[in-house]
Motif scaffolding. Sequence first.
Motif, short mmCIF file in Angstrom:
data_model
loop_
_atom_site.label_atom_id
_atom_site.label_comp_id
_atom_site.label_asym_id
_atom_site.label_seq_id
_atom_site.Cartn_x
_atom_site.Cartn_y
_atom_site.Cartn_z
N ASN A 1 0.80 -1.25 0.00
CA ASN A 1 0.00 0.00 0.00
C ASN A 1 0.82 1.29 0.00
O ASN A 1 0.28 2.35 -0.29
CB ASN A 1 -0.97 0.08 1.20
CG ASN A 1 -2.02 -1.01 1.10
OD1 ASN A 1 -2.32 -1.47 0.00
ND2 ASN A 1 -2.54 -1.44 2.24
N LEU A 2 2.11 1.21 0.38
CA LEU A 2 2.84 2.47 0.52
C LEU A 2 2.96 3.22 -0.80
O LEU A 2 2.73 4.44 -0.86
CB LEU A 2 4.23 2.19 1.13
CG LEU A 2 5.08 3.44 1.38
CD1 LEU A 2 4.41 4.39 2.37
CD2 LEU A 2 6.47 3.07 1.90
N LYS A 3 3.32 2.50 -1.87
CA LYS A 3 3.50 3.18 -3.17
C LYS A 3 2.17 3.79 -3.64
O LYS A 3 2.17 4.92 -4.12
CB LYS A 3 4.04 2.19 -4.20
CG LYS A 3 5.55 2.03 -4.08
CD LYS A 3 6.12 1.20 -5.18
CE LYS A 3 6.37 -0.20 -4.71
NZ LYS A 3 6.96 -1.07 -5.70
N LEU B 1 11.28 -3.58 10.42
CA LEU B 1 12.08 -2.81 9.45
C LEU B 1 11.29 -1.60 8.95
O LEU B 1 10.14 -1.75 8.52
CB LEU B 1 12.49 -3.70 8.28
CG LEU B 1 13.41 -4.87 8.62
CD1 LEU B 1 13.74 -5.67 7.36
CD2 LEU B 1 14.69 -4.40 9.29
N LYS B 2 11.92 -0.46 9.00
CA LYS B 2 11.25 0.77 8.52
C LYS B 2 11.02 0.68 7.01
O LYS B 2 11.82 0.08 6.29
CB LYS B 2 12.09 1.99 8.85
CG LYS B 2 12.21 2.26 10.33
CD LYS B 2 12.89 3.60 10.56
CE LYS B 2 13.22 3.77 12.02
NZ LYS B 2 13.85 5.06 12.31
N GLN B 3 9.97 1.34 6.54
CA GLN B 3 9.61 1.26 5.12
C GLN B 3 10.29 2.33 4.27
O GLN B 3 10.42 2.16 3.06
CB GLN B 3 8.10 1.42 4.96
CG GLN B 3 7.29 0.31 5.61
CD GLN B 3 5.84 0.70 5.62
OE1 GLN B 3 5.46 1.69 6.26
NE2 GLN B 3 5.03 -0.04 4.89
N TYR B 4 10.65 3.44 4.88
CA TYR B 4 11.24 4.52 4.07
C TYR B 4 12.17 5.40 4.91
O TYR B 4 12.11 5.39 6.14
CB TYR B 4 10.15 5.38 3.41
CG TYR B 4 9.17 6.00 4.38
CD1 TYR B 4 9.46 7.21 5.02
CD2 TYR B 4 7.95 5.39 4.66
CE1 TYR B 4 8.56 7.79 5.90
CE2 TYR B 4 7.05 5.96 5.53
CZ TYR B 4 7.36 7.17 6.15
OH TYR B 4 6.48 7.73 7.05
N TYR B 5 13.01 6.14 4.18
CA TYR B 5 13.99 7.04 4.78
C TYR B 5 13.83 8.38 4.08
O TYR B 5 13.85 8.43 2.84
CB TYR B 5 15.38 6.45 4.54
CG TYR B 5 16.55 7.15 5.18
CD1 TYR B 5 16.95 6.84 6.48
CD2 TYR B 5 17.28 8.11 4.49
CE1 TYR B 5 18.06 7.47 7.07
CE2 TYR B 5 18.38 8.74 5.07
CZ TYR B 5 18.76 8.41 6.37
OH TYR B 5 19.85 9.02 6.94
N LEU B 6 13.66 9.45 4.83
CA LEU B 6 13.51 10.78 4.21
C LEU B 6 14.88 11.39 3.98
O LEU B 6 15.75 11.35 4.87
CB LEU B 6 12.70 11.70 5.12
CG LEU B 6 11.27 11.27 5.43
CD1 LEU B 6 10.57 12.34 6.27
CD2 LEU B 6 10.47 11.00 4.16
N LEU B 7 15.08 11.95 2.80
CA LEU B 7 16.41 12.49 2.50
C LEU B 7 16.33 13.56 1.41
O LEU B 7 15.30 13.71 0.75
CB LEU B 7 17.37 11.37 2.10
CG LEU B 7 17.36 10.78 0.70
CD1 LEU B 7 18.35 9.65 0.63
CD2 LEU B 7 16.02 10.30 0.23
N ASN B 8 17.41 14.30 1.28
CA ASN B 8 17.57 15.21 0.16
C ASN B 8 17.88 14.32 -1.05
O ASN B 8 18.91 13.65 -1.08
CB ASN B 8 18.74 16.15 0.47
CG ASN B 8 18.96 17.19 -0.62
OD1 ASN B 8 18.74 16.93 -1.80
ND2 ASN B 8 19.40 18.36 -0.21
N ALA B 9 16.98 14.30 -2.04
CA ALA B 9 17.13 13.32 -3.12
C ALA B 9 18.47 13.45 -3.85
O ALA B 9 18.97 12.47 -4.41
CB ALA B 9 15.97 13.45 -4.11
N ALA B 10 19.09 14.64 -3.82
CA ALA B 10 20.38 14.80 -4.50
C ALA B 10 21.46 13.95 -3.83
O ALA B 10 22.48 13.64 -4.45
CB ALA B 10 20.81 16.27 -4.51
N SER B 11 21.24 13.54 -2.58
CA SER B 11 22.26 12.72 -1.92
C SER B 11 22.28 11.29 -2.48
O SER B 11 23.15 10.50 -2.12
CB SER B 11 22.11 12.75 -0.41
OG SER B 11 20.91 12.17 -0.05
#
Length: 305
Positions: free
Chosen positions: A29-31, A81-91
């Motif tokens: 369901n996440l996507k 287990l975590k489903q996602y990690y928030l980040l600056n996409a350029a990294s």
Amino acid sequence: MFDVFRDVLLNPLSWQYGVLLNRFSDLTNLKQCLTALGYTNLLPQTTHPESQSHTTPIPLQCFIHRDPVRIPTQGHHPGWLKQYYLLNAASLLPVLTLDVKEGENVLDLCAAPGGKSLAILQTATPGLLHCNELDKHRHDWLLKTLESYFPPTLRHLLSVTHLDGRSIGSVRPGAYDKVLVDAPCSNDRSWLYTPDTHQGEMWLKERTQLPLLQKELLCSALAAVRPGGVVVYSTCTMSRAENQSVVEAVLASYPGVELLDLEQQLIDSLSDHFYFAHPSAGQLVIPQKGKTWGPMYVSRLRRIY
Ligand code: SAM
């Protein structure tokens, strides 16, 4: 251009966040939820991630939004287990440039808090991923990140140390196929928030010492990679002294090393989202209004002998 960049960095409400999905977790369901919220995939998805053969690269799944919306971070629960990690996409650019293949031995020289180690593990299953971090507190944070995203059954593929990265080249010469040097830098996002006080003066002093540390880390990485292996150097600053000047100085002093261009296909596939500048030795993503990703400098080097 620099005024626009400064305006973006001084306005955190305008910042965009990428949502990097964890292929080891249950993504049911996440996507669909992200798509319903208006998120799209940063990279074209040519193959279905669940139907990968042993040799095909695994497409990284990072969802981005054109507006500065932010979904909540997930808490740490032992055994889940975590489903996602928030980040600056350029990294993700340094990781995509490193282009790890199945079974390769990889060193992430400056790894905490672990965003790029995690992204490497989303693109391939290395033979070994050695994550190193000098600072003890940040090393513990790195361990927690890996525990939150990576299944216990695969943890034998990971080695985590807290060494001075400058020593690893002499301790483990030629041991790795690929090395990432995501170097400590003056971090333009944090820098603009430094108060004009004693802390600011300390940062200014440290900042002048960074290029030497960065050169030493890059030389250590070149010693740690095998002949024919690749080293990727990255920072999150626009400072020339910490970017192309570091790479050019190392190329001039270190024998048997060549500068490689980043893959044009990769740059083309990201150009709709990232604003690229083309400095002399690498690529630089510069934050713009509506495309607030970066700053991120990336350079790719190959050890010839
Ligand atoms: N790659 C990380 C990620 O994506 O989450 C971010 C790395 S951060 C830009 C640089 C890291 O290098 C910091 O955690 C810092 O403590 C560490 N560091 C500083 N000096 C170091 C050294 N001599 N050896 C190894 N790590 C070092």
